[in-house]
Scaffold this motif. Structure first.
Motif, PDB file in Angstrom:
ATOM      1  N   LEU A  64      21.894  38.354  -9.477  1.00  0.00           N
ATOM      2  CA  LEU A  64      21.169  38.072 -10.719  1.00  0.00           C
ATOM      3  C   LEU A  64      20.325  39.267 -11.138  1.00  0.00           C
ATOM      4  CD1 LEU A  64      20.320  36.152 -12.976  1.00  0.00           C
ATOM      5  CD2 LEU A  64      18.542  35.281 -11.456  1.00  0.00           C
ATOM      6  N   ALA A  65      19.694  39.915 -10.174  1.00  0.00           N
ATOM      7  CA  ALA A  65      18.887  41.092 -10.505  1.00  0.00           C
ATOM      8  C   ALA A  65      19.743  42.188 -11.129  1.00  0.00           C
ATOM      9  CB  ALA A  65      18.187  41.609  -9.252  1.00  0.00           C
ATOM     10  N   ARG A  66      20.946  42.394 -10.588  1.00  0.00           N
ATOM     11  CA  ARG A  66      21.846  43.402 -11.167  1.00  0.00           C
ATOM     12  C   ARG A  66      22.216  43.030 -12.600  1.00  0.00           C
ATOM     13  NH1 ARG A  66      24.163  42.926  -6.117  1.00  0.00           N
ATOM     14  NH2 ARG A  66      26.061  41.882  -6.857  1.00  0.00           N
ATOM     15  N   LEU A  67      22.499  41.748 -12.818  1.00  0.00           N
ATOM     16  CA  LEU A  67      22.828  41.301 -14.173  1.00  0.00           C
ATOM     17  C   LEU A  67      21.653  41.551 -15.111  1.00  0.00           C
ATOM     18  CD1 LEU A  67      24.725  39.784 -16.132  1.00  0.00           C
ATOM     19  CD2 LEU A  67      23.632  37.664 -15.370  1.00  0.00           C
ATOM     20  N   GLY A  68      20.439  41.234 -14.672  1.00  0.00           N
ATOM     21  CA  GLY A  68      19.262  41.454 -15.503  1.00  0.00           C
ATOM     22  C   GLY A  68      19.049  42.913 -15.831  1.00  0.00           C
ATOM     23  N   ALA A  69      19.337  43.786 -14.868  1.00  0.00           N
ATOM     24  CA  ALA A  69      19.186  45.221 -15.117  1.00  0.00           C
ATOM     25  C   ALA A  69      20.205  45.723 -16.122  1.00  0.00           C
ATOM     26  CB  ALA A  69      19.320  45.984 -13.797  1.00  0.00           C
ATOM     27  N   LEU A  70      21.387  45.133 -16.126  1.00  0.00           N
ATOM     28  CA  LEU A  70      22.446  45.565 -17.031  1.00  0.00           C
ATOM     29  C   LEU A  70      22.302  44.974 -18.431  1.00  0.00           C
ATOM     30  CD1 LEU A  70      25.416  45.120 -14.528  1.00  0.00           C
ATOM     31  CD2 LEU A  70      24.645  47.310 -15.491  1.00  0.00           C
ATOM     32  N   CYS A  71      21.705  43.779 -18.517  1.00  0.00           N
ATOM     33  CA  CYS A  71      21.702  43.031 -19.783  1.00  0.00           C
ATOM     34  C   CYS A  71      20.291  42.564 -20.127  1.00  0.00           C
ATOM     35  CB  CYS A  71      22.623  41.816 -19.681  1.00  0.00           C
ATOM     36  SG  CYS A  71      24.325  42.211 -19.239  1.00  0.00           S
ATOM     37  N   PRO A  72      19.587  43.285 -20.981  1.00  0.00           N
ATOM     38  CA  PRO A  72      18.219  42.869 -21.321  1.00  0.00           C
ATOM     39  C   PRO A  72      18.144  41.524 -22.008  1.00  0.00           C
ATOM     40  CG  PRO A  72      18.955  44.683 -22.724  1.00  0.00           C
ATOM     41  CD  PRO A  72      19.966  44.545 -21.636  1.00  0.00           C
ATOM     42  N   ASN A  73      19.255  41.057 -22.586  1.00  0.00           N
ATOM     43  CA  ASN A  73      19.225  39.759 -23.269  1.00  0.00           C
ATOM     44  C   ASN A  73      19.459  38.587 -22.321  1.00  0.00           C
ATOM     45  OD1 ASN A  73      21.928  40.718 -23.091  1.00  0.00           O
ATOM     46  ND2 ASN A  73      22.598  39.362 -24.735  1.00  0.00           N
ATOM     47  N   VAL A  74      19.686  38.843 -21.036  1.00  0.00           N
ATOM     48  CA  VAL A  74      19.688  37.751 -20.059  1.00  0.00           C
ATOM     49  C   VAL A  74      18.221  37.468 -19.742  1.00  0.00           C
ATOM     50  CG1 VAL A  74      20.359  36.997 -17.749  1.00  0.00           C
ATOM     51  CG2 VAL A  74      21.950  38.342 -19.139  1.00  0.00           C
ATOM     52  N   ILE A  75      17.690  36.432 -20.371  1.00  0.00           N
ATOM     53  CA  ILE A  75      16.238  36.239 -20.376  1.00  0.00           C
ATOM     54  C   ILE A  75      15.771  35.104 -19.477  1.00  0.00           C
ATOM     55  CG2 ILE A  75      15.932  37.203 -22.682  1.00  0.00           C
ATOM     56  CD1 ILE A  75      15.818  34.292 -23.714  1.00  0.00           C
ATOM     57  N   GLY A  76      16.684  34.224 -19.093  1.00  0.00           N
ATOM     58  CA  GLY A  76      16.276  33.084 -18.289  1.00  0.00           C
ATOM     59  C   GLY A  76      17.413  32.590 -17.435  1.00  0.00           C
ATOM     60  N   VAL A  77      17.092  31.646 -16.565  1.00  0.00           N
ATOM     61  CA  VAL A  77      18.082  31.065 -15.661  1.00  0.00           C
ATOM     62  C   VAL A  77      17.870  29.559 -15.608  1.00  0.00           C
ATOM     63  CG1 VAL A  77      19.011  31.025 -13.315  1.00  0.00           C
ATOM     64  CG2 VAL A  77      18.069  33.161 -14.252  1.00  0.00           C
ATOM     65  N   LYS A  78      18.938  28.810 -15.817  1.00  0.00           N
ATOM     66  CA  LYS A  78      18.927  27.375 -15.548  1.00  0.00           C
ATOM     67  C   LYS A  78      19.353  27.209 -14.097  1.00  0.00           C
ATOM     68  CE  LYS A  78      21.012  22.962 -16.846  1.00  0.00           C
ATOM     69  NZ  LYS A  78      21.942  22.263 -17.768  1.00  0.00           N
ATOM     70  N   TYR A  79      18.385  26.928 -13.240  1.00  0.00           N
ATOM     71  CA  TYR A  79      18.644  26.918 -11.802  1.00  0.00           C
ATOM     72  C   TYR A  79      18.870  25.485 -11.347  1.00  0.00           C
ATOM     73  CZ  TYR A  79      18.358  28.320  -6.918  1.00  0.00           C
ATOM     74  OH  TYR A  79      18.654  28.574  -5.603  1.00  0.00           O
ATOM     75  N   ALA A  80      20.072  25.199 -10.826  1.00  0.00           N
ATOM     76  CA  ALA A  80      20.439  23.828 -10.493  1.00  0.00           C
ATOM     77  C   ALA A  80      21.017  23.708  -9.084  1.00  0.00           C
ATOM     78  CB  ALA A  80      21.426  23.293 -11.524  1.00  0.00           C
ATOM     79  N   VAL A  81      20.542  24.538  -8.179  1.00  0.00           N
ATOM     80  CA  VAL A  81      20.867  24.359  -6.766  1.00  0.00           C
ATOM     81  C   VAL A  81      19.787  23.445  -6.184  1.00  0.00           C
ATOM     82  CG1 VAL A  81      21.176  25.499  -4.538  1.00  0.00           C
ATOM     83  CG2 VAL A  81      21.920  26.641  -6.646  1.00  0.00           C
ATOM     84  N   PRO A  82      20.158  22.319  -5.586  1.00  0.00           N
ATOM     85  CA  PRO A  82      19.146  21.335  -5.149  1.00  0.00           C
ATOM     86  C   PRO A  82      18.451  21.716  -3.851  1.00  0.00           C
ATOM     87  CG  PRO A  82      21.338  20.526  -4.656  1.00  0.00           C
ATOM     88  CD  PRO A  82      21.533  21.809  -5.406  1.00  0.00           C
ATOM     89  N   ASP A  83      17.627  22.756  -3.937  1.00  0.00           N
ATOM     90  CA  ASP A  83      16.890  23.240  -2.768  1.00  0.00           C
ATOM     91  C   ASP A  83      15.660  23.978  -3.285  1.00  0.00           C
ATOM     92  OD1 ASP A  83      15.877  24.646  -0.572  1.00  0.00           O
ATOM     93  OD2 ASP A  83      17.860  25.005   0.293  1.00  0.00           O
ATOM     94  N   ALA A  84      14.522  23.285  -3.308  1.00  0.00           N
ATOM     95  CA  ALA A  84      13.314  23.862  -3.904  1.00  0.00           C
ATOM     96  C   ALA A  84      12.801  25.053  -3.116  1.00  0.00           C
ATOM     97  CB  ALA A  84      12.225  22.790  -4.010  1.00  0.00           C
ATOM     98  N   THR A  85      12.928  25.012  -1.798  1.00  0.00           N
ATOM     99  CA  THR A  85      12.466  26.146  -0.987  1.00  0.00           C
ATOM    100  C   THR A  85      13.303  27.379  -1.264  1.00  0.00           C
ATOM    101  OG1 THR A  85      11.722  24.635   0.745  1.00  0.00           O
ATOM    102  CG2 THR A  85      12.056  26.932   1.370  1.00  0.00           C
ATOM    103  N   ARG A  86      14.603  27.185  -1.340  1.00  0.00           N
ATOM    104  CA  ARG A  86      15.477  28.314  -1.653  1.00  0.00           C
ATOM    105  C   ARG A  86      15.184  28.853  -3.047  1.00  0.00           C
ATOM    106  NH1 ARG A  86      20.159  29.909  -4.089  1.00  0.00           N
ATOM    107  NH2 ARG A  86      21.524  31.284  -2.870  1.00  0.00           N
ATOM    108  N   PHE A  87      14.920  27.948  -3.990  1.00  0.00           N
ATOM    109  CA  PHE A  87      14.629  28.402  -5.344  1.00  0.00           C
ATOM    110  C   PHE A  87      13.418  29.327  -5.382  1.00  0.00           C
ATOM    111  CE2 PHE A  87      11.773  27.668  -9.008  1.00  0.00           C
ATOM    112  CZ  PHE A  87      12.454  28.470  -9.913  1.00  0.00           C
ATOM    113  N   ALA A  88      12.343  28.958  -4.704  1.00  0.00           N
ATOM    114  CA  ALA A  88      11.130  29.777  -4.732  1.00  0.00           C
ATOM    115  C   ALA A  88      11.412  31.190  -4.224  1.00  0.00           C
ATOM    116  CB  ALA A  88      10.032  29.108  -3.905  1.00  0.00           C
ATOM    117  N   ALA A  89      12.161  31.290  -3.138  1.00  0.00           N
ATOM    118  CA  ALA A  89      12.493  32.609  -2.606  1.00  0.00           C
ATOM    119  C   ALA A  89      13.444  33.355  -3.531  1.00  0.00           C
ATOM    120  CB  ALA A  89      13.111  32.459  -1.215  1.00  0.00           C
ATOM    121  N   PHE A  90      14.422  32.634  -4.080  1.00  0.00           N
ATOM    122  CA  PHE A  90      15.402  33.237  -4.981  1.00  0.00           C
ATOM    123  C   PHE A  90      14.715  33.811  -6.217  1.00  0.00           C
ATOM    124  CE2 PHE A  90      18.532  33.339  -8.316  1.00  0.00           C
ATOM    125  CZ  PHE A  90      19.746  33.607  -7.696  1.00  0.00           C
ATOM    126  N   ALA A  91      13.828  33.019  -6.811  1.00  0.00           N
ATOM    127  CA  ALA A  91      13.130  33.469  -8.014  1.00  0.00           C
ATOM    128  C   ALA A  91      12.283  34.698  -7.728  1.00  0.00           C
ATOM    129  CB  ALA A  91      12.264  32.341  -8.563  1.00  0.00           C
TER     130      ALA A  91
END
Length: 324
Positions: A153-180
């Motif tokens: 995701l970081a690589r995508l963000g670096a390549l595309c300034p218009n990638v502005i957000g993420v709909k995150y739907a992996v059911p793991d809140a702990t993983r989400f915090a680290a991922f974000a």
């Protein structure tokens, strides 16, 4: 460079996923659809996603998906931001993104690719090709695959300034915090990455992270994902009871955990019906509730199915208890 501040703010909100109502002959009921949109807008919803999963994206024909976008933009006008769901093969997704741009939408949400073989590099290339085709639109990947890494995701963000957000739907809140945290740090070089709009205030961004994080598993997951950095959440429930979805948003923004828990407890039986059996009846439950309210038929298309009588009665009782 395009200023995406307005659309970033729109993601830090209740992101409504409208259903697509069907008429008795099986076609899209355009009058009912526009009436449902007006109900959302009148309730205070300011971000809508036509062609989301709750809209039966994969059950609509290509022509129907385009028509739903046009109906949405026409009905919404300047009352809300429109985030169009796009996907399928790459050429189809790019064409749909361009159609969304030409119709007047401000963002596209890119569905999780359904191809059985997805590499990190291929995922980035898929998202990048769509984003590059519509540089003036905000792009929001819909992330459901736990194998996609924060680095991708970081690589995508670096390549595309218009990638502005993420709909995150992996059911793991702990993983989400680290991922974000990791995706934001890798993309920006800083230590942040979970911001978007201040979760304790109703308006205006703080120093934003690279991405706006949208909790993509609806209301019951929103409090836990909020703690990890989400500032908005998607909702199918909002079709039925927009006041409850907006009350949860207000509680989360105010940092009022008891109020947020109270809303979640009130809606939990409904959301559990939607989530049962790998979300087999996710859309059917929402449409049944809308049918109880007389707002549309309960018809869904395969592979979804209408509900048995006992479940329908349970939903009717829930809707009556809410006073929706």
């Amino acid at each position: 460079m395009t200023d995406f501040s307005r659309v970033r703010d729109a993601l830090a909100d209740v992101v409504a996923i409208p259903v697509t109502p069907f008429a008795a002959d099986g076609t899209v009921d355009t009058a009912a659809y526009r009436a449902l949109l007006r109900r959302l807008l009148d309730a205070g919803v300011r971000t809508v996603t036509p062609n989301g999963n709750t809209g039966e994206f994969y059950a609509l024909s290509p022509e129907e998906r385009l028509r739903v976008v046009e109906l949405t933009v026409a009905e919404v006008g300047d009352r809300a931001e429109v985030v169009v769901g796009v996907g399928h093969d790459l050429a189809t997704a790019v064409a749909a993104a361009r159609h969304a741009r030409d119709a007047g939408a401000s963002m596209v949400m890119v569905h999780q690719p359904v191809h059985p073989y997805v590499s990190q590099e291929g995922w980035v290339a898929y998202q990048r090709t769509i984003a590059d085709a519509v540089p003036g639109l905000g792009v929001v990947p819909y992330l459901r695959d736990p194998l996609i890494t924060a680095g991708a995701l970081a690589r995508l963000g670096a390549l595309c300034p218009n990638v502005i957000g993420v709909k995150y739907a992996v059911p793991d809140a702990t993983r989400f915090a680290a991922f974000a945290q990791d995706a934001g740090r890798d993309a920006t070089g800083g230590t942040g990455g979970t911001g978007g709009t201040d979760p304790k205030g109703p308006t205006g961004p703080t120093a934003p992270g690279r991405f706006v994080w949208v909790a993509g598993l609806a209301e019951l997951y929103a409090p836990a994902y909020w703690a990890g950095g989400a500032t908005g959440f998607t909702s199918g429930l909002v079709n039925v009871a927009p006041d409850l979805s907006l009350a949860l948003l207000a509680a989360l923004r105010a940092g009022d955990a008891p109020a947020a828990r109270a809303v979640c407890e009130r809606i939990r039986p409904f959301e559990e019906l939607r989530a049962a059996r790998h979300a087999a009846d996710n859309v059917s439950v929402v449409k049944e509730a809308l049918a109880v309210l007389g707002l549309c038929r309960h018809d869904v298309r395969p592979p979804s199915s209408t509900l048995p009588a006992g479940t329908r009665a349970e939903i009717a009782a829930l809707v009556r208890a809410w006073g929706a």
